[in-house]
Scaffold this motif. Sequence first.
Motif: not given
Length: 394
Positions: A326-327, A329, A388-391
């Motif tokens: 998922q993405v 901030k 924006s980062v993925s997790y």
Amino acid sequence: MTPLLPLEDAQQRLISMARPLPSETLPIGDALGRYLAEDMIARRSQPAADMSAMDGYSICFEDRRGPWQIAGECKAGSPPCPPIKAGQAARIFTGALMPDGADTVVMQENISCDGDSIRLIGDPPPSKGHHVRHKGGDFEAGDITVQAGTYLNPPALAHGVMAGLGSLNTGQRPKVAILSTGDELVAPGTEALPHQIPASNDLMILSMLLQLPAITRSISRIKDNMDSLCEALESAADCDVIVTIGGASVGDHDLVAPAFERLGGQIDFWKIAMKPGKPLMAGRLGDSIVLALPGNPVSAFVTATLFLLPLVRHLAGARSPMPVMQVAKTRSLLPPTTQRAEWLRAKVDESGISVFDSQDSAKLSILSAANALLFRPPHSPEQPKGASVSYIAI
């Protein structure tokens, strides 16, 4: 020095080592938590005929302004009431079949009754078919209602029942043995001396597997002794997956790899370009896939999330076995990374995602407070707040 294997390459190599297990047919009530082995094909249409979506009166749209004479009553679970003609209406209830001659429903709140005569007191229906659920509006007989490889949750099972099915073809449950190693481990609830550690990893990994269709076996607190470890590995030879926890590094007391090789196992890969979890090892021993997880709790959790759970999903027949990314901030400034991918314990909510200050792989307090693993690819530049980062949600 052998270069570290990239994370994505290691995941694909592990999946390629295994084929999904043969399927089996189960009563639909026993299929919860399995993966569907073949497309679910509807045997019936839903609805099977036009029916009312509201309590009210069924009419012909061309006659939508009334007044009408009541010609019958249509109840759910009963055959359709007699056909209606111009100037007629039928009392109808939610779920009842529409009578011939009727194509629209007027809500009872918009009707005034005087004996068998009714008239409109609200707005007329805005369109033909208003408040009608049409035949096949959900699905038609012959439709693929659920695709093969789908996880069978309660709504999917209800869908199958509504589609007319009484049994489903599903993937089998892989057999997984969990072997935790280490002289320092003591049973949960046992008073631990300063040189001892309560054995938490095997319980953690077993609990993770409870969310999947797996048959688990725990062989806990194996001593750091070659004979004991070999005996434990041999006792799990009937399992599809053997998971060891601890002892996968290269220290004098890290005996998993030597024991594995003594028994004739073949190592496929060892040491991954990721943090935490670098010492992960995978190979084959007889008919079993062996996955050796690191002993630090966070490392064990992360590698189980990224490798063990996808492997079990794949064996059980999942169409998409990998974790869902998922993405969000970031609310934290993220420093650049080196050649290893990083998975940072984090907290995510509607305002964004924040990483914990400490990422010590032995700290369960932080892992238990986290609800996400933030992913940082290798060789990533610094990321400012708001990027924006993925997790992965955990």
